[in-house]
Enzyme design. Structure first.
Site, mmCIF file in Angstrom:
data_model
loop_
_atom_site.group_PDB
_atom_site.id
_atom_site.type_symbol
_atom_site.label_atom_id
_atom_site.label_comp_id
_atom_site.label_asym_id
_atom_site.label_seq_id
_atom_site.Cartn_x
_atom_site.Cartn_y
_atom_site.Cartn_z
ATOM 1 N N ASP A 21 10.529 -1.115 21.447
ATOM 2 C CA ASP A 21 11.240 -1.933 20.453
ATOM 3 C C ASP A 21 12.493 -2.534 21.073
ATOM 4 O O ASP A 21 13.604 -2.326 20.586
ATOM 5 C CB ASP A 21 11.590 -1.084 19.230
ATOM 6 C CG ASP A 21 12.036 -1.940 18.038
ATOM 7 O OD1 ASP A 21 11.925 -3.185 18.133
ATOM 8 O OD2 ASP A 21 12.495 -1.367 17.037
ATOM 9 N N GLU A 45 21.817 11.861 8.157
ATOM 10 C CA GLU A 45 23.042 11.086 8.317
ATOM 11 C C GLU A 45 23.474 11.026 9.782
ATOM 12 O O GLU A 45 23.119 11.865 10.595
ATOM 13 C CB GLU A 45 24.174 11.707 7.492
ATOM 14 C CG GLU A 45 23.903 11.782 6.011
ATOM 15 C CD GLU A 45 23.256 13.091 5.619
ATOM 16 O OE1 GLU A 45 23.067 13.295 4.415
ATOM 17 O OE2 GLU A 45 22.932 13.894 6.516
ATOM 18 N N VAL A 46 24.296 10.006 10.047
ATOM 19 C CA VAL A 46 24.923 9.862 11.359
ATOM 20 C C VAL A 46 26.424 9.751 11.129
ATOM 21 O O VAL A 46 26.881 8.890 10.388
ATOM 22 C CB VAL A 46 24.404 8.614 12.104
ATOM 23 C CG1 VAL A 46 25.021 8.555 13.496
ATOM 24 C CG2 VAL A 46 22.892 8.625 12.193
#
Length: 797
Positions: free
Chosen positions: A645, A540-541
């Site tokens: 990316d 999780e963040v």
């Protein structure tokens, strides 16, 4: 030959920043742990040398009768002192004091103290003053507990004295500890005119420790302009860190800086205000003179013009570029801005490196710009023969140097700590939101500013929490296994060895310890969880409050030992990246599980969402965004880091409109439609990838340039559609295979309506060259975009 060796040293010696760096200058210096020896501690007197002598003045230690106790009682006029001597000049940032506890028998403590200090460059002892120009520092209220006082400004000392004082006469005993770090810089002193007063408010350099003598000219010391602290907004309210001068008859301010050794100077950075509405503009121009001995100054003078900024009143660093000048003394003259009554400065830094003076004889002239050689002709012709040999050796060395520099262009080693941010900011407003123009010479060098890494949230978080993507900068060395990422590519490749190039296990695997850093360990109880932001690659963040700032916290739990190792390596690599346009790692929590990575919180979310919510964005804002991203990518390029990316979804916008490079494991779920799934194992951003990255597995800064070209196309298209939106994923792969076989794409992204033709033709299209060596560097892209910032209102489409 010595001159040739000298030139070699100047060419290959990396620049450092001569500045007082305080972020990691709070180490215990050794009173408590006895790294400071007894013979380094002395006192004006002692009640009893054996039991209460200075050797017992160690905080958190009980020896003798428990503390140092001066012979005489203390009052406001007392001159008793405890002295600590260091072997080298030392930066002191805080002082801790205790009374005499002595297992409960002690009753004596100091309620206040003063600090005096000395170093060899000072003619006399100097006194510390806080931001309110007060010398007295509060101390203890009892005999047991230690009180640590952080100094409003650091002091540089070889010897420091703690002087106990009291409003009433009393017996005092003390134990102390000092905190700081060795002083590694070479500045000896600076000279400057004293600042002025305004309506009773002092803009004096009151912390200056040199020769004051009630003179308007300060000499031989160091003060506010070199204390590691920069001034805040609104200089007429937050005036403590600023030195200010009224416009004089000659309209300028003169400064002189002297170093302990010859320095090869490449830039001067000055932190200045620009409150033009209050007639306190930044300086309009500067003149710099150099000397190798402090007496004779070169005729080659540096002139610098600073364009007037009437958009932003934010304080800023201004960089004066200097073309590798060898000097021991630098004199700077700053001219007031047009119609400006005040000039404010809070800090001056130098980009420079040490010059090996042992290579230089007194009769060797250090050239300013052009060197002239003379040869005295002798009858035997020996000197002429020697000159010819010397000349050809010089040519050979010059060719070698140029060749090496050319080869190093694409494969640079990791850069040394870059210089403070010399950015100019032009605020651009979009429906109440703000994006900043950044215009800075040599921005790719300027990682350290960041200078104070101020990351305080200034706007509330958007209620749409899915717009926020987790900062997780993906970087990787050029040295990668050239393994195709798709089936069907010719070559003896084991398909079992194909791995996701965007995973942390792969992207950080090439980095040794040289690319890693030790991050601050943050106490877990200091983090107050506010809300869940989303899900990242490792867990999780959360959005959390860390004292006076908001941070994004990544959690690691329930994964394999290999993934835990990758997580550790990722955050250590990311911690080594410091640039205003790269998302910052603040610290870690590793003592307990789950492991936490604390990162800068970017309240406006990812760039793609931000642009989509602001459809009225103009061309000038698009150019500004691209310029900021190019600055961050040029910095990564200078560190030889490869992102892999680059896309609008992988950039973040903070509350002040700063756009920063990031890479989110979470973005691949938020924008899953923009990724191509390979064999059901991992996803690839094929619409942003260079042909050699997708088909050959070759990732480099040049493949990043390709992705940035697509990102610029996105930005000027206002992120309204994905690249090649009329093509399927298989069509995109076929398009890249066409370039691999024919050297050109079947279909090229067309110029967006908002993109100027010149920018599209000269900056975006070259990013998609077949040969990676023909693509522009990020440094060049950034410089060209900067030039457009000044002309963007007049660009033709």
């Amino acid at each position: 030959m010595k001159l040739l060796l000298y030139l070699f040293g100047v060419t290959f010696h990396s620049n450092t920043v001569v500045a007082l760096e305080l972020r990691e200058c709070s180490h215990q210096l050794g009173m408590s742990n006895r790294k400071i020896r007894d013979e380094q501690i002395s006192a004006s007197s002692s009640f009893d040398l054996q039991s209460t002598g200075p050797q017992h003045a160690r905080a958190h230690q009980e020896s003798g009768s428990g503390a140092w106790c001066p012979k005489n009682q203390i009052n406001s006029l007392s001159k008793e002192w405890l002295q600590i001597s260091f072997s080298v000049d030392t930066v002191i940032t805080s002082v801790e004091t205790q009374g005499r506890f002595d297992d409960g028998r002690g009753m004596e403590y100091a309620t206040a103290f003063k600090i005096q200090y000395w170093r060899p460059s000072l003619n006399a002892w100097a006194s510390y003053k806080d931001d309110f120009e007060l010398e007295t520092i509060p101390a203890n209220n009892d005999t047991e507990h230690a009180i640590r006082r952080h100094l409003d400004r650091a002091i540089i000392a070889r010897r420091i004295r703690i002087v106990p004082v009291s409003n009433s006469t009393r017996t005092v005993c003390m134990r102390v500890e000092v905190f700081g770090c060795p002083f590694d810089d070479s500045l000896v002193f600076y000279n400057v005119d004293q600042g002025d007063l305004q309506s009773g408010i002092s803009y004096h350099d009151f912390s200056y420790d040199g020769n004051l003598a009630n003179s308007p000219h300060l000499t031989g010391g160091i003060g506010k302009l070199y204390d590691g602290e920069v001034g805040k907004n609104n200089v007429f309210v937050n005036h403590h860190k600023w030195v200010g001068w009224r416009r004089k008859r000659n309209g300028n301010v003169k400064l002189a800086f002297e170093f302990s050794e010859l320095r090869n100077i490449s830039g001067i950075l000055i932190h200045t205000s620009n409150e033009f509405k209050k007639s306190a503009k930044a300086f309009s121009s500067a003149t710099v003179l150099f000397s190798i001995n402090g007496k004779d100054f070169s005729d080659t003078i540096v002139h610098f013009n600073n364009p007037e900024d009437t958009e932003s009143e934010v304080p800023r660093w201004i960089r004066i570029p200097v073309n590798n000048r060898i000097a021991k003394v630098a004199k700077i003259r700053l001219n007031f801005g047009t119609d400006s009554d005040w000039l404010f400065i809070s800090e001056v830094n130098f980009e420079s490196n040490h010059t090996n003076i042992e290579l230089l004889n007194d009769d060797v002239v250090i050239p300013d710009s052009v060197s002239y050689f003379s040869v005295t002709e002798h009858d035997d012709g020996t000197s002429m023969f020697a000159f010819i040999i010397f000349f050809f050796m010089f040519l050979i060395v010059a060719v070698i140097i140029l060749t090496v520099l050319y080869r190093k262009r694409e494969y640079r080693v990791k850069a040394s700590s870059p210089s403070p941010n010399a950015k100019r900011e032009i605020l651009l407003t979009i429906d109440g939101n703000t994006i900043k123009h950044h215009v800075s010479p040599s921005t790719y060098q300027m990682a350290r500013d960041n200078l104070q890494n101020a990351l305080i949230e200034k706007m509330p978080m958007s209620p749409i929490i899915s717009d926020y993507a987790e900062p997780d900068i993906s970087v990787c060395s050029d040295v990668t296994a050239n393994t195709p990422l798709l089936y069907g590519i010719d070559g003896p490749y084991d398909t079992q060895k194909r791995s996701n190039p965007l995973s942390s296990m792969v992207k950080y695997s090439d980095y040794g310890e040289v690319y890693c850093t030790t991050l601050p360990e943050i106490a877990r109880d200091k983090l107050i969880c506010v809300s869940r932001i989303g899900q990242g690659e490792f867990g999780e963040v959360d959005l959390c409050q860390l004292e006076n700032r908001k941070v994004a916290v990544k959690k690691l739990h329930g994964i394999s030992q290999a993934d835990e190792f990758s997580f550790h390596r990722e955050i250590r690599v990311l911690g080594s990246l410091k640039h205003p346009n790269v998302v910052e790692v603040v610290g870690v929590c590793t003592i307990q599980k789950p492991i936490l990575c604390i990162m800068e919180y970017m309240e406006n979310g990812d760039l793609k969402s931000y642009i989509l919510k602001n459809p009225t964005i103009q061309t000038s804002q698009c150019i500004s965004i691209c310029t900021q991203l190019a600055a961050g990518l040029a910095y990564l390029e200078s560190c030889n880091f490869v992102h892999r990316d680059i896309a609008a979804r992988n950039c973040l916008v903070d509350g002040e409109g700063n756009v920063k490079i990031a890479d989110f494991g979470m973005a691949r779920s938020l924008y899953s439609q923009e990724y191509y799934k390979v064999e059901g194992k991992f996803v690839l951003p094929i619409r942003w990838m260079a042909w050699e990255a997708l088909l050959l597995g070759k990732f480099s800064t040049a493949s990043d340039v390709w992705g940035f070209g697509v990102t610029m196309w996105e930005i000027f298209s206002l992120c309204s559609e994905k690249p090649y939106s009329d093509m399927t994923d298989d069509d995109v792969v076929e398009n890249l295979q066409s370039m691999s076989s024919t050297g050109s794409l079947k279909q090229v992204l067309s110029r967006p309506r908002m993109c100027p033709s010149k920018l599209y033709n000269e900056q975006i299209l070259p990013c998609w060259n077949y040969e990676s060596s023909r693509r522009p560097s990020f440094e060049n892209v950034h410089l060209h975009l900067q030039s457009l910032v000044h002309t963007s209102p007049h660009i033709h489409f």
